[in-house]
Write an enzyme that holds these catalytic residues in place. Structure first.
Site, PDB file in Angstrom:
ATOM      1  N   TRP A 146     -10.685  10.986  -1.855  1.00  0.00           N
ATOM      2  CA  TRP A 146     -10.451   9.921  -0.884  1.00  0.00           C
ATOM      3  C   TRP A 146     -11.305   9.085  -0.793  1.00  0.00           C
ATOM      4  CZ3 TRP A 146     -14.670  10.891   2.025  1.00  0.00           C
ATOM      5  CH2 TRP A 146     -15.144  12.306   2.005  1.00  0.00           C
ATOM      6  N   ASN A 147     -12.576   9.311  -1.047  1.00  0.00           N
ATOM      7  CA  ASN A 147     -13.977   8.499  -1.026  1.00  0.00           C
ATOM      8  C   ASN A 147     -13.944   7.098  -1.525  1.00  0.00           C
ATOM      9  OD1 ASN A 147     -14.294   9.860  -3.275  1.00  0.00           O
ATOM     10  ND2 ASN A 147     -16.692   9.935  -3.057  1.00  0.00           N
ATOM     11  N   LYS A 170      -1.773  11.601  -8.386  1.00  0.00           N
ATOM     12  CA  LYS A 170      -1.594  12.268  -7.153  1.00  0.00           C
ATOM     13  C   LYS A 170      -2.994  11.636  -6.212  1.00  0.00           C
ATOM     14  CE  LYS A 170      -3.173  15.633  -4.727  1.00  0.00           C
ATOM     15  NZ  LYS A 170      -3.482  15.043  -3.505  1.00  0.00           N
ATOM     16  N   GLY A 223     -13.076  15.224  -7.763  1.00  0.00           N
ATOM     17  CA  GLY A 223     -13.112  15.788  -6.430  1.00  0.00           C
ATOM     18  C   GLY A 223     -14.364  16.884  -6.348  1.00  0.00           C
ATOM     19  N   SER A 224     -13.784  18.042  -5.855  1.00  0.00           N
ATOM     20  CA  SER A 224     -14.972  18.935  -5.296  1.00  0.00           C
ATOM     21  C   SER A 224     -14.881  20.036  -6.495  1.00  0.00           C
ATOM     22  CB  SER A 224     -14.495  19.758  -4.027  1.00  0.00           C
ATOM     23  OG  SER A 224     -13.389  20.386  -4.187  1.00  0.00           O
ATOM     24  N   GLU A 245     -14.511  15.059 -12.574  1.00  0.00           N
ATOM     25  CA  GLU A 245     -15.893  14.527 -12.227  1.00  0.00           C
ATOM     26  C   GLU A 245     -15.941  15.263 -10.832  1.00  0.00           C
ATOM     27  OE1 GLU A 245     -17.412  12.129 -13.666  1.00  0.00           O
ATOM     28  OE2 GLU A 245     -16.225  11.540 -15.179  1.00  0.00           O
ATOM     29  N   LEU A 246     -17.211  15.786 -10.766  1.00  0.00           N
ATOM     30  CA  LEU A 246     -17.329  16.481  -9.655  1.00  0.00           C
ATOM     31  C   LEU A 246     -18.469  16.379  -8.624  1.00  0.00           C
ATOM     32  CD1 LEU A 246     -16.519  20.041 -11.490  1.00  0.00           C
ATOM     33  CD2 LEU A 246     -14.980  18.728 -10.254  1.00  0.00           C
ATOM     34  N   CYS A 279     -20.357  10.459  -4.537  1.00  0.00           N
ATOM     35  CA  CYS A 279     -20.723  11.719  -5.378  1.00  0.00           C
ATOM     36  C   CYS A 279     -22.139  11.551  -5.842  1.00  0.00           C
ATOM     37  CB  CYS A 279     -19.560  11.983  -6.322  1.00  0.00           C
ATOM     38  SG  CYS A 279     -18.995  10.564  -7.182  1.00  0.00           S
ATOM     39  N   GLU A 378     -24.156  19.858  -1.765  1.00  0.00           N
ATOM     40  CA  GLU A 378     -23.568  18.537  -1.428  1.00  0.00           C
ATOM     41  C   GLU A 378     -23.007  18.377  -0.025  1.00  0.00           C
ATOM     42  OE1 GLU A 378     -19.900  17.199  -3.398  1.00  0.00           O
ATOM     43  OE2 GLU A 378     -20.858  15.271  -4.014  1.00  0.00           O
TER      44      GLU A 378
HETATM   45  P1  NAD Z   1     -11.353  17.773  -2.913  1.00  0.00           P
HETATM   46  O1  NAD Z   1     -11.502  18.601  -4.423  1.00  0.00           O
HETATM   47  O2  NAD Z   1     -10.910  18.722  -1.848  1.00  0.00           O
HETATM   48  O3  NAD Z   1      -9.785  16.975  -3.383  1.00  0.00           O
HETATM   49  C1  NAD Z   1      -9.757  16.097  -4.491  1.00  0.00           C
HETATM   50  C2  NAD Z   1      -8.563  15.846  -4.868  1.00  0.00           C
HETATM   51  O4  NAD Z   1      -7.747  17.358  -5.279  1.00  0.00           O
HETATM   52  C3  NAD Z   1      -7.265  15.600  -3.681  1.00  0.00           C
HETATM   53  O5  NAD Z   1      -6.286  14.834  -4.079  1.00  0.00           O
HETATM   54  C4  NAD Z   1      -6.782  17.075  -3.243  1.00  0.00           C
HETATM   55  O6  NAD Z   1      -5.442  16.958  -2.494  1.00  0.00           O
HETATM   56  C5  NAD Z   1      -6.663  17.560  -4.771  1.00  0.00           C
HETATM   57  N1  NAD Z   1      -6.497  19.118  -4.622  1.00  0.00           N
HETATM   58  C6  NAD Z   1      -6.893  19.908  -3.456  1.00  0.00           C
HETATM   59  N2  NAD Z   1      -6.659  21.142  -3.817  1.00  0.00           N
HETATM   60  C7  NAD Z   1      -6.079  21.194  -5.163  1.00  0.00           C
HETATM   61  C8  NAD Z   1      -5.739  22.238  -5.904  1.00  0.00           C
HETATM   62  N3  NAD Z   1      -5.802  23.519  -5.609  1.00  0.00           N
HETATM   63  N4  NAD Z   1      -5.225  21.851  -7.204  1.00  0.00           N
HETATM   64  C9  NAD Z   1      -5.275  20.719  -7.523  1.00  0.00           C
HETATM   65  N5  NAD Z   1      -5.679  19.362  -6.740  1.00  0.00           N
HETATM   66  C10 NAD Z   1      -6.286  19.781  -5.617  1.00  0.00           C
HETATM   67  O7  NAD Z   1     -12.110  16.780  -2.824  1.00  0.00           O
HETATM   68  P2  NAD Z   1     -12.335  15.920  -1.653  1.00  0.00           P
HETATM   69  O8  NAD Z   1     -12.838  16.380  -0.364  1.00  0.00           O
HETATM   70  O9  NAD Z   1     -11.308  15.038  -1.783  1.00  0.00           O
HETATM   71  O10 NAD Z   1     -13.663  14.801  -2.384  1.00  0.00           O
HETATM   72  C11 NAD Z   1     -14.848  15.204  -2.204  1.00  0.00           C
HETATM   73  C12 NAD Z   1     -15.497  15.801  -3.570  1.00  0.00           C
HETATM   74  O11 NAD Z   1     -14.964  14.806  -4.376  1.00  0.00           O
HETATM   75  C13 NAD Z   1     -17.065  15.862  -3.389  1.00  0.00           C
HETATM   76  O12 NAD Z   1     -17.204  16.993  -3.914  1.00  0.00           O
HETATM   77  C14 NAD Z   1     -17.468  14.785  -4.228  1.00  0.00           C
HETATM   78  O13 NAD Z   1     -18.502  14.841  -4.911  1.00  0.00           O
HETATM   79  C15 NAD Z   1     -16.604  14.747  -5.318  1.00  0.00           C
HETATM   80  N6  NAD Z   1     -16.281  13.379  -6.019  1.00  0.00           N
HETATM   81  C16 NAD Z   1     -16.901  13.123  -7.161  1.00  0.00           C
HETATM   82  C17 NAD Z   1     -16.934  11.926  -7.806  1.00  0.00           C
HETATM   83  C18 NAD Z   1     -17.483  11.883  -9.099  1.00  0.00           C
HETATM   84  O14 NAD Z   1     -16.762  10.941  -9.816  1.00  0.00           O
HETATM   85  N7  NAD Z   1     -18.029  12.697  -9.691  1.00  0.00           N
HETATM   86  C19 NAD Z   1     -16.491  10.932  -7.328  1.00  0.00           C
HETATM   87  C20 NAD Z   1     -15.840  11.124  -5.973  1.00  0.00           C
HETATM   88  C21 NAD Z   1     -15.690  12.199  -5.295  1.00  0.00           C
END
Ligand code: NAD
Length: 475
Positions: A146-147, A170, A223-224, A245-246, A279, A378
């Site tokens: 979402w960020n 998604k 994401g995370s 990309e975490l 991130c 983080e």
């Molecule tokens: P998140 O991992 O909770 O969610 C990311 C996405 O994954 C969302 O669309 C979510 O619905 C989906 N998701 C959740 N559970 C899932 C599952 N079991 N299987 C598949 N998809 C699933 O992360 P967040 O809270 O939305 O974002 C924050 C995190 O993202 C932080 O850790 C941040 O560092 C990371 N991030 C990384 C980068 C990068 O480029 N490295 C960029 C932006 C954010």
């Protein structure tokens, strides 16, 4: 109020096969701004089927055809600028200026740079005894956080279209509307039916469905780390390629010849921008022991320039994205105090005079040891950890003492030292003295910050397979 309870597949908006919905909240006002459908596995299957059907012809489109599609998308994106800026302020809480100058701009840059990179991309290379042919990987599943609602989505879509790979996206369920505008832009840009599909929903249903889908060849996830690992596990079942990309816990190394005031302002900017929900933000600031007093003073001087407040007004920082994120940030601030770091500024609670919205205080901890939780995990909020070092090697040791390796920053004057630091931080992207971002530069992480690279030509590469052909006739 946006009621957008449909998914985009095979060139049209279609109702979900289920009837679950979720409300989208404006984090600055805590008011509901709209509703989306939470898709089902059946919805996902339909979208994957459309993408699969589009693959044979889309993967064989010419470079020029795909350049034209990307350039049409850029033009459509520009036309929808005001709407995109507005929607990101509503769903994410980004100040209008940040929505325009950062979020909108990044999406624009990724589509433009992908078109430019595609024009000169080498898909076929004669290497003497064999020829390399790079071909689209198949159907790609894109899962975004979402960020950065236009950045994360655009860079993946742009790379995939450039490579000839149809996608199912998604977006994050708490910031879905910018992605839905993108779907409309792509639809109007002459992209063939089925090439771009969007299914809204939860991570547990649609995200999980994408990573385990037998008919998806590649998953690009941002994401995370916890979810990233789960995606790898799921993908292992049918040996799907994954790009992750975490998170990050990036260092900003302030050299002893740096301008203290400028360095302090840079450090505050990192926690203020996007409310620290970045991130690649530098959240560990490493300063020479001898600079400690002057740097702390400079931080306190810089802070008032970075006001927090209503994203519709002229503030540097808006709210955090959600109550959940606000609670997480509060608990890290409590943890920092509990572990003995010194609170130089900020702290728990909302900024003075604000009682509505998920606003947090810019928070600076000094006397931080690198093994404290606030220096290792983080936080994803406006919280800085200032750590002192004795000499350059000590600074690098601290900088690299983390499971992450997404980005690194250094400020100072001596060119040899700047270069040395850039060469010794173990991270995917290094920025020296606030150099301007180049969107052709690859972005991605070392260590637990991820696998793979995005942006520009590296971003196209992700969506390709490599084929080696021996004895290829030249005629
Ligand atoms: P998140 O991992 O909770 O969610 C990311 C996405 O994954 C969302 O669309 C979510 O619905 C989906 N998701 C959740 N559970 C899932 C599952 N079991 N299987 C598949 N998809 C699933 O992360 P967040 O809270 O939305 O974002 C924050 C995190 O993202 C932080 O850790 C941040 O560092 C990371 N991030 C990384 C980068 C990068 O480029 N490295 C960029 C932006 C954010």
């Amino acid at each position: 109020m946006r009621n957008q309870e449909k998914h985009f597949m095979n060139g049209e908006w279609v109702a979900s096969t289920g009837n679950e919905t979720t409300e989208v909240i404006n984090p600055a006002t805590e008011e509901v701004i709209g509703t989306i459908s939470l898709g089902t596995k059946e919805d996902l299957d339909k979208a994957v089927k459309a993408a699969r059907a589009a693959f044979p012809s889309f993967s064989k489109t010419s470079r020029n055809e795909r350049v034209e599609m990307l350039e049409n998308i850029v033009r459509g994106y520009e036309k929808r600028k005001d709407e995109l800026v507005e929607v990101m302020t509503q769903e994410l809480g980004a100040p209008l200026k940040v929505s325009e100058e950062v979020h909108y701009k990044m999406g624009y840059e990724h589509f433009s740079k992908a078109a430019e990179a595609l024009k000169s991309y080498t898909f076929t290379e004669d290497r003497g005894g064999h020829t390399i042919i790079k071909e689209a990987i198949g159907v790609s599943g894109l899962i975004t956080p979402w960020n950065f609602p236009t950045n994360q989505t655009s860079l993946k879509i742009a790379g995939a279209i450039a490579a000839g790979s149809p996608v199912v996206l998604k977006p994050a369920e708490i910031t879905p509307f910018a992605a839905m505008i993108l779907a409309e832009i792509i639809d109007e840009a002459g992209v063939p039916k089925g090439v771009f599909n969007l299914v809204n929903g939860t991570g547990n249903v649609i995200g999980d469905g994408i990573s385990s889908h037998p008919d998806i060849d590649f998953v690009s996830f941002t994401g995370s780390g916890a979810v990233g690992s789960k995606i790898m596990e799921n993908a292992a079942d049918n040996v799907k390629k994954v790009a992750l990309e975490l998170g990050g816990k990036s260092p900003l190394i302030v050299l002893d010849d740096a301008d203290v005031d400028e360095a302090a302002e840079t450090a505050v900017h990192h926690i203020a921008m996007n409310t620290g929900q970045v991130c690649s933000a530098a959240t560990r600031v490493l300063i020479p022991e001898s600079m400690k007093d002057a740097f702390e003073k400079a931080l306190l001087n810089a802070l008032p320039k970075f006001t927090v407040g209503d994203p519709r007004e002229d503030h540097a920082t808006g709210p955090l994205v959600s109550k959940k994120q606000w609670d997480t940030v509060q608990s890290y601030i409590e943890k920092g105090i509990e572990e003995g770091a010194t609170l130089l500024a900020g702290g728990t609670g909302k900024p003075d005079g604000i009682d509505k919205g998920y606003f947090a205080k810019h928070t600076i901890f000094t006397n931080v040891k690198n093994d404290m939780t606030i220096a290792q995990e983080e936080i994803f909020g406006p919280v800085m950890s200032v750590i002192t070092y004795q000499d350059l090697n000590h600074a690098l040791e601290i900088a690299n003492d983390t499971v992450y390796g997404l980005a690194g920053y250094v400020v100072g004057k001596d060119e040899k030292t700047l270069k040395y630091v850039a060469e010794h931080i173990r991270a995917g992207q290094i920025t020296i003295n606030n150099a301007e971002t180049d969107y052709f530069a690859p972005f991605g992480g070392f260590k637990q910050s991820g696998i793979g690279r995005e942006w520009g030509d590296f971003g196209i590469e992700e969506y390709l397979e490599v084929k080696a052909v021996m004895g290829l006739p030249t005629a």
